[in-house]
Design an enzyme around this catalytic site. Structure first.
Site, PDB file in Angstrom:
ATOM      1  N   GLU A   1      14.905  -4.119   0.476  1.00 23.79           N
ATOM      2  CA  GLU A   1      15.760  -3.093  -0.190  1.00 23.79           C
ATOM      3  C   GLU A   1      17.164  -3.345  -0.117  1.00 23.79           C
ATOM      4  O   GLU A   1      17.955  -2.660   0.129  1.00 23.79           O
ATOM      5  CB  GLU A   1      15.387  -1.501   0.278  1.00 23.79           C
ATOM      6  CG  GLU A   1      13.798  -1.235   0.053  1.00 23.79           C
ATOM      7  CD  GLU A   1      13.449   0.072   0.866  1.00 23.79           C
ATOM      8  OE1 GLU A   1      14.290   0.835   1.354  1.00 23.79           O
ATOM      9  OE2 GLU A   1      12.493   0.352   0.967  1.00 23.79           O
TER      10      GLU A   1
ATOM     11  N   ASN B   1      11.582  -7.703  -0.875  1.00 22.57           N
ATOM     12  CA  ASN B   1      10.972  -6.399  -1.180  1.00 22.57           C
ATOM     13  C   ASN B   1      11.624  -5.281  -1.622  1.00 22.57           C
ATOM     14  O   ASN B   1      12.657  -5.165  -0.993  1.00 22.57           O
ATOM     15  CB  ASN B   1       9.914  -6.126  -0.034  1.00 22.57           C
ATOM     16  CG  ASN B   1       9.165  -5.153  -0.320  1.00 22.57           C
ATOM     17  OD1 ASN B   1       8.156  -5.577  -1.257  1.00 22.57           O
ATOM     18  ND2 ASN B   1       8.837  -4.150   0.718  1.00 22.57           N
TER      19      ASN B   1
ATOM     20  N   HIS C   1       6.383   2.432  -5.764  1.00 25.36           N
ATOM     21  CA  HIS C   1       6.204   3.973  -5.297  1.00 25.36           C
ATOM     22  C   HIS C   1       6.367   4.727  -6.715  1.00 25.36           C
ATOM     23  O   HIS C   1       7.336   4.968  -7.118  1.00 25.36           O
ATOM     24  CB  HIS C   1       7.084   4.426  -4.260  1.00 25.36           C
ATOM     25  CG  HIS C   1       6.956   3.779  -2.925  1.00 25.36           C
ATOM     26  ND1 HIS C   1       5.763   3.766  -2.070  1.00 25.36           N
ATOM     27  CD2 HIS C   1       7.602   2.884  -2.156  1.00 25.36           C
ATOM     28  CE1 HIS C   1       5.978   3.222  -0.954  1.00 25.36           C
ATOM     29  NE2 HIS C   1       6.797   2.558  -0.820  1.00 25.36           N
TER      30      HIS C   1
ATOM     31  N   GLU D   1       3.720  -1.698  -1.960  1.00 28.47           N
ATOM     32  CA  GLU D   1       3.538  -0.537  -1.451  1.00 28.47           C
ATOM     33  C   GLU D   1       2.917   0.601  -2.275  1.00 28.47           C
ATOM     34  O   GLU D   1       3.471   1.700  -2.584  1.00 28.47           O
ATOM     35  CB  GLU D   1       4.943   0.060  -0.880  1.00 28.47           C
ATOM     36  CG  GLU D   1       5.321  -1.015   0.040  1.00 28.47           C
ATOM     37  CD  GLU D   1       6.800  -0.805   0.832  1.00 28.47           C
ATOM     38  OE1 GLU D   1       7.219   0.558   0.788  1.00 28.47           O
ATOM     39  OE2 GLU D   1       7.486  -1.513   1.198  1.00 28.47           O
TER      40      GLU D   1
ATOM     41  N   ASP E   1       1.935   3.538  -4.396  1.00 26.73           N
ATOM     42  CA  ASP E   1       1.200   4.980  -4.472  1.00 26.73           C
ATOM     43  C   ASP E   1       1.867   5.777  -5.807  1.00 26.73           C
ATOM     44  O   ASP E   1       2.560   5.100  -6.544  1.00 26.73           O
ATOM     45  CB  ASP E   1       1.645   5.779  -3.220  1.00 26.73           C
ATOM     46  CG  ASP E   1       2.945   5.662  -2.840  1.00 26.73           C
ATOM     47  OD1 ASP E   1       3.980   5.488  -3.615  1.00 26.73           O
ATOM     48  OD2 ASP E   1       3.148   5.952  -1.558  1.00 26.73           O
TER      49      ASP E   1
HETATM   50  O1  9MR Z   1       5.690   4.687   5.649  1.00 30.16           O
HETATM   51  C1  9MR Z   1       6.738   4.807   6.192  1.00 30.16           C
HETATM   52  C2  9MR Z   1       6.978   6.035   7.182  1.00 30.16           C
HETATM   53  O2  9MR Z   1       5.929   6.199   8.088  1.00 30.16           O
HETATM   54  C3  9MR Z   1       8.351   5.930   7.656  1.00 30.16           C
HETATM   55  O3  9MR Z   1       8.270   7.141   8.152  1.00 30.16           O
HETATM   56  C4  9MR Z   1       9.316   5.550   6.691  1.00 30.16           C
HETATM   57  C5  9MR Z   1      10.811   5.761   7.229  1.00 30.16           C
HETATM   58  O4  9MR Z   1      11.781   5.179   6.338  1.00 30.16           O
HETATM   59  O5  9MR Z   1       8.978   4.312   6.226  1.00 30.16           O
HETATM   60  C6  9MR Z   1       7.936   4.550   5.509  1.00 30.16           C
HETATM   61  O6  9MR Z   1       7.833   3.311   4.855  1.00 30.16           O
HETATM   62  C7  9MR Z   1       8.712   2.757   4.095  1.00 30.16           C
HETATM   63  C8  9MR Z   1       8.657   1.257   3.792  1.00 30.16           C
HETATM   64  O7  9MR Z   1       8.913   0.626   5.059  1.00 30.16           O
HETATM   65  C9  9MR Z   1       9.639   0.712   2.966  1.00 30.16           C
HETATM   66  N1  9MR Z   1       9.621   1.119   1.731  1.00 30.16           N
HETATM   67  C10 9MR Z   1       9.578   2.606   1.612  1.00 30.16           C
HETATM   68  C11 9MR Z   1       8.315   3.068   2.336  1.00 30.16           C
HETATM   69  C12 9MR Z   1       8.393   4.734   2.085  1.00 30.16           C
HETATM   70  O8  9MR Z   1       9.418   5.358   2.778  1.00 30.16           O
END
Ligand code: 9MR
Length: 472
Positions: A164, A205, A241, A269, A271
């Site tokens: 990001e 990513n 997402h 990722e 969803d």
């Molecule tokens: O799925 C992850 C969640 O459990 C955490 O609380 C969160 C914190 O930022 O991160 C989530 O995963 C993220 C991923 O690492 C990067 N892209 C966005 C995802 C959703 O927030």
């Protein structure tokens, strides 16, 4: 068959050794909720891609472990390889949670996507409030990347090295890395990761880069420039997402323009969130959305695979981040497959149905002998997926199929539509509760995934309830 992609092994190197020594006798059966489906991982492998899921360390037992290991062949740790978990104190590493995910993956013939090394979020306090100089921040980043990639060398096949880096308007995100190192942090992190594990595939990513827009243009220009400079960048991860009904129409074209730069692409990722409670119509729309994503990936030969960000609505990150929204994954909160699951299955070439085939062929294949065993394989360097159809000339109530191999060494890791046990070069498959009854001329299909070494010949003999069958 695998024309456009190099079919990768679904098994980490050390996983092969582990399974070979431990599994002289293996018994595996699918969870009943989707026992009749060919697993997504098997279908994906036949298409030359992987099908992954995010998984957290508290999901490695029970139903979630069983579905994850049966359906998916790649795991991304949800949080366990992030900086705040891995290096909670400067220079002191906490590998335990990430290692747990890696050993689960190895036990189940799954690859690991490392996530992530350099990100603005989930950083430890010692780092964010440490008042380090710019040079110190640079050196801390290089050390962390080097140490983590070295720790997982040979165990992580894909790394999200930088996560990001961009704002929505395509400018660089103002975070500790950009602010204190400048945009060269990206090339430096990739270079350090490559030095630590030259075999790992290194990705940048991001989210909201799935369609062509200011952010994806910025990513495109970055990747183009990194390639021109000879920086080790192997791929771009598209987080995906999505919001219901809003998959960009140009997703495939956008994946292709990145691929044309000479990098791999992956959906990392996935969803599709919606307002909750979900309606039947919305679940159908979601199924169409998942279909489009799978089709878009399959349409681009450099698309390596698809990872869902959690496979079930019970543990998805969405409801806590977007109150009133959820139902974003292919399985519901009770771990039952949703229309989205069947849509993925169908898009990958499966039947998309839980119902086992019920209409037997009118003429038994194989010239009307007592039984025939059709044995079809998809094989790669260390693994094989075998799909078997047994056809019985006479009616049976309960079946046991014994396959005898002339040699080779194989270890079954997964099975579907049968309980498969292994003893040396003999595999025994017994029906499950729903597919034991065959009419005269009726068939049952079952299959398994196995690791093999040396050679992997077809069975030289097969029996059905003790009667010899023709193997074709
Ligand atoms: O799925 C992850 C969640 O459990 C955490 O609380 C969160 C914190 O930022 O991160 C989530 O995963 C993220 C991923 O690492 C990067 N892209 C966005 C995802 C959703 O927030």
């Amino acid at each position: 068959m695998f024309s456009k992609r190099t079919l990768r092994s679904a098994v980490g190197g050390s996983g092969v050794a582990l399974l070979a020594v431990t599994a002289a006798l293996v018994a595996v059966a699918m969870p009943s909720a989707h026992a009749a489906d060919t697993p997504l991982r098997t279908l994906a492998e036949a298409k030359g891609i992987y099908m992954g899921t995010a998984l957290m360390a508290n999901e490695l037992t029970g139903t979630s472990a069983s579905i994850a290991s049966t359906q998916f062949d790649e795991v991304t740790p949800g949080n366990e390889m992030k900086w705040d978990t891995v290096e909670p104190t400067q220079g002191t590493y906490n590998w335990g949670p990430g290692d747990q995910i890696v050993s689960f993956a190895q036990q189940h013939g799954m690859q690991v996507r490392g996530h992530n090394l350099v990100w603005h979020s989930q950083l430890p306090n010692w780092l964010t409030s440490g008042s380090f100089t710019n040079t110190q921040v640079h050196d801390l980043m290089i050390k962390h990347v080097t140490d983590e990639v070295t720790h997982y060398k040979g165990k992580v096949i894909h790394w999200d090295v930088v996560n990001e880096p961009f704002n929505e308007d395509g400018t660089y995100r103002s975070d500790i890395w950009y602010n204190q190192i400048g945009q060269s942090y990206i090339a430096d992190a990739l270079t350090a990761a490559h030095a630590a594990d030259p075999a790992a595939k290194l990705y940048i990513n991001d989210y909201n880069i799935e369609g062509e827009n200011a952010k994806s243009n910025a990513m495109y220009n970055l990747v183009k420039s990194l390639k021109q400079q000879g920086v080790p960048i192997d791929g771009v991860g598209f987080q995906a997402h999505f919001i219901l009904g809003q998959i960009p129409s140009d997703f495939e074209a956008n994946l292709q323009r990145f691929a044309d730069l000479g990098v791999d692409v992956a959906v990392t990722e996935l969803d599709v969130r919606m307002n909750t409670p979900a309606t039947a119509a919305n679940l159908q729309q979601q199924a169409s959305d998942y279909t489009k994503v799978v089709d878009d990936c399959l349409g681009v030969s450099r698309c390596q695979g698809i990872t869902v960000w959690g496979f079930n609505d019970a543990t998805s990150w969405v409801p806590s981040t977007f109150p009133g929204q959820g139902a974003a994954t292919p399985y519901d909160e009770n771990y039952q497959p949703k229309p989205a699951y069947y849509a993925i299955q169908t898009a990958l070439g499966g039947s998309g149905s839980t119902t086992p085939p019920t209409s037997p062929p009118t003429t038994p294949p194989g010239g009307g002998g007592a039984c025939t065993v059709g044995y079809a394989t998809n094989e790669w360097s260390t693994g094989v997926t075998a799909n078997i159809t047994v056809t019985s000339a006479s009616a049976v109530n309960g079946w046991t199929v014994v396959l005898t191999y002339p040699g080779g060494s194989r270890t079954v890791t997964q099975a579907w539509n049968a309980t498969v046990t292994q003893n040396g070069s003999t595999l025994t498959a017994k029906n499950l509760s729903y597919n034991g009854t065959l009419a005269a001329g009726g068939s049952a299909t079952f299959g398994f995934n196995a690791n093999w070494s040396g050679s992997d010949p077809k069975p030289s003999g097969a029996t059905l309830n003790g009667t010899a069958c023709t193997v074709s």
